[in-house]
Design an enzyme around this catalytic site. Structure first.
Site, PDB file in Angstrom:
ATOM      1  N   LYS A   1     -55.560   5.750  -9.677  1.00  0.00           N
ATOM      2  CA  LYS A   1     -54.569   5.205  -8.743  1.00  0.00           C
ATOM      3  C   LYS A   1     -53.971   6.325  -7.902  1.00  0.00           C
ATOM      4  O   LYS A   1     -53.803   6.183  -6.690  1.00  0.00           O
ATOM      5  CB  LYS A   1     -53.470   4.457  -9.510  1.00  0.00           C
ATOM      6  CG  LYS A   1     -53.954   3.139 -10.112  1.00  0.00           C
ATOM      7  CD  LYS A   1     -52.944   2.497 -11.056  1.00  0.00           C
ATOM      8  CE  LYS A   1     -53.556   1.304 -11.774  1.00  0.00           C
ATOM      9  NZ  LYS A   1     -52.619   0.617 -12.678  1.00  0.00           N
TER      10      LYS A   1
ATOM     11  N   GLN B   1     -47.264   1.798 -15.802  1.00  0.00           N
ATOM     12  CA  GLN B   1     -48.567   1.523 -16.411  1.00  0.00           C
ATOM     13  C   GLN B   1     -48.380   0.886 -17.788  1.00  0.00           C
ATOM     14  O   GLN B   1     -47.608   1.370 -18.603  1.00  0.00           O
ATOM     15  CB  GLN B   1     -49.379   2.824 -16.513  1.00  0.00           C
ATOM     16  CG  GLN B   1     -50.800   2.655 -16.996  1.00  0.00           C
ATOM     17  CD  GLN B   1     -51.676   1.866 -16.032  1.00  0.00           C
ATOM     18  OE1 GLN B   1     -51.469   1.857 -14.832  1.00  0.00           O
ATOM     19  NE2 GLN B   1     -52.677   1.180 -16.559  1.00  0.00           N
TER      20      GLN B   1
ATOM     21  N   ASP C   1     -46.974  -4.195  -8.538  1.00  0.00           N
ATOM     22  CA  ASP C   1     -47.894  -4.858  -9.466  1.00  0.00           C
ATOM     23  C   ASP C   1     -47.725  -6.377  -9.435  1.00  0.00           C
ATOM     24  O   ASP C   1     -48.555  -7.108  -9.981  1.00  0.00           O
ATOM     25  CB  ASP C   1     -47.652  -4.364 -10.898  1.00  0.00           C
ATOM     26  CG  ASP C   1     -48.696  -3.359 -11.352  1.00  0.00           C
ATOM     27  OD1 ASP C   1     -49.856  -3.476 -10.907  1.00  0.00           O
ATOM     28  OD2 ASP C   1     -48.350  -2.470 -12.143  1.00  0.00           O
TER      29      ASP C   1
END
Ligand code: GUN
Length: 285
Positions: A53, A97, A120
């Site tokens: 990422k 994460q 997200d």
């Protein structure tokens, strides 16, 4: 003839467009978009994802702000960091994460992220917005699936869509996206899961079959209608390498279009994360 849907090339195209858009907007001195990436602990898979990422951000012209925290980080310390990032004007997106180490409450942390920075699309406000058809951040993998359909001009309007897998991150939001109005929505959606009575029959009824269960080669050719579009979101590690939830060799001749694993949906997830970050930046600058 079966079309192989090339997610790698499509993700590259999305990324190139974002890069150009960022460069054009920054030409006059505007600050670059910023994405804070929080990784708690040392889960090896998470370390790889996060590195990918961050690399993708750098490639695209997004400033990646890494936060590596030890596995014994307290809930309070993590919430304090999130609060600090929420308040920072140079941070457009916050990515926490998952999974978090034992002892940390992921739901509480996700709830603490400013929904406008929730790239997200995991915050309940954004999930609610999706379910109400309001604008908001959409979870990256399902958003990537819809983007593939759009770029390959595979409209779902009026078609029978079957989604196998009801996860909060993929199956559920994907079902909502397919059911909302629009050319790449407006489907008649069936959401299947481990308790579905006759999975093979449900799958065979699909014009569009979306697989997101994480069981290697679970769906075989006899479960797929001739001419169906098969989108395989599964990424399964097996002794013979990566494979999807579809048994590719038997499904391929049945399908009119199919995503391979790897190189299908996978690369789209990061591309849509970058897109969400750019969208958040555009809304804030
Ligand atoms: N862990 C596995 N997939 C994801 C994802 O898409 N986002 C975050 N934040 N964590 C993950």
């Amino acid at each position: 003839m079966t079309t192989i849907i090339d997610g790698k090339a499509t993700a590259q195209a999305v990324r190139a467009e974002l890069k150009e858009e960022i460069a054009a907007r920054c030409k006059d001195g505007l600050r670059a978009p910023g994405l804070a990436v929080i990784l708690v602990g040392e889960d090896p898979a998470s370390q790889v994802y996060v590195r990918n990422k961050e690399r993708a951000c750098q490639d695209t012209g997004i400033l990646s702000l890494p936060y590596r925290l030890p596995a014994d980080t307290s809930q309070e310390a993590l919430l304090a960091l999130i609060a600090e990032l929420n308040a920072r004007p140079d941070v457009d997106g916050i990515l926490l994460q998952l999974p978090l180490p034992a002892g940390l409450d992921a739901s509480r942390c996700l709830l603490a992220i400013d929904p406008a920075k929730d790239v997200d699309g995991f915050h309940p406000e954004n999930v609610g917005r999706l379910s109400l058809g309001l604008p908001g951040m959409v979870s990256c993998t399902p958003a990537g699936v819809i983007e593939l359909l759009r770029r390959y001009n595979l409209p779902t309007r009026g078609k029978k869509a079957v989604v196998v897998g009801r996860s909060d991150i993929v199956g559920k939001p994907l079902a909502l996206l397919l059911a909302r109005s629009g050319e790449f929505g407006d489907a008649t959606v069936t959401l299947c899961h481990s308790r579905t009575a006759n999975l093979a029959e449900e799958c065979r009824s699909a014009d569009f079959l979306f697989l997101a269960v994480g069981r290697p080669r679970m769906v075989t050719g006899d479960m797929v209608k001739k001419g169906a579009v098969v989108i395989d979101v599964g990424i399964n590690r097996t002794d013979s390498g990566l494979c999807g939830d579809a048994d590719y060799d038997s499904v391929f001749p049945q399908a009119s279009a199919i995503t391979p694993v790897p190189g299908g949906v996978g690369p789209m997830t990061i591309a849509m994360l970058l897109k969400n970050t750019v969208d958040a930046w555009k809304a804030r600058t």
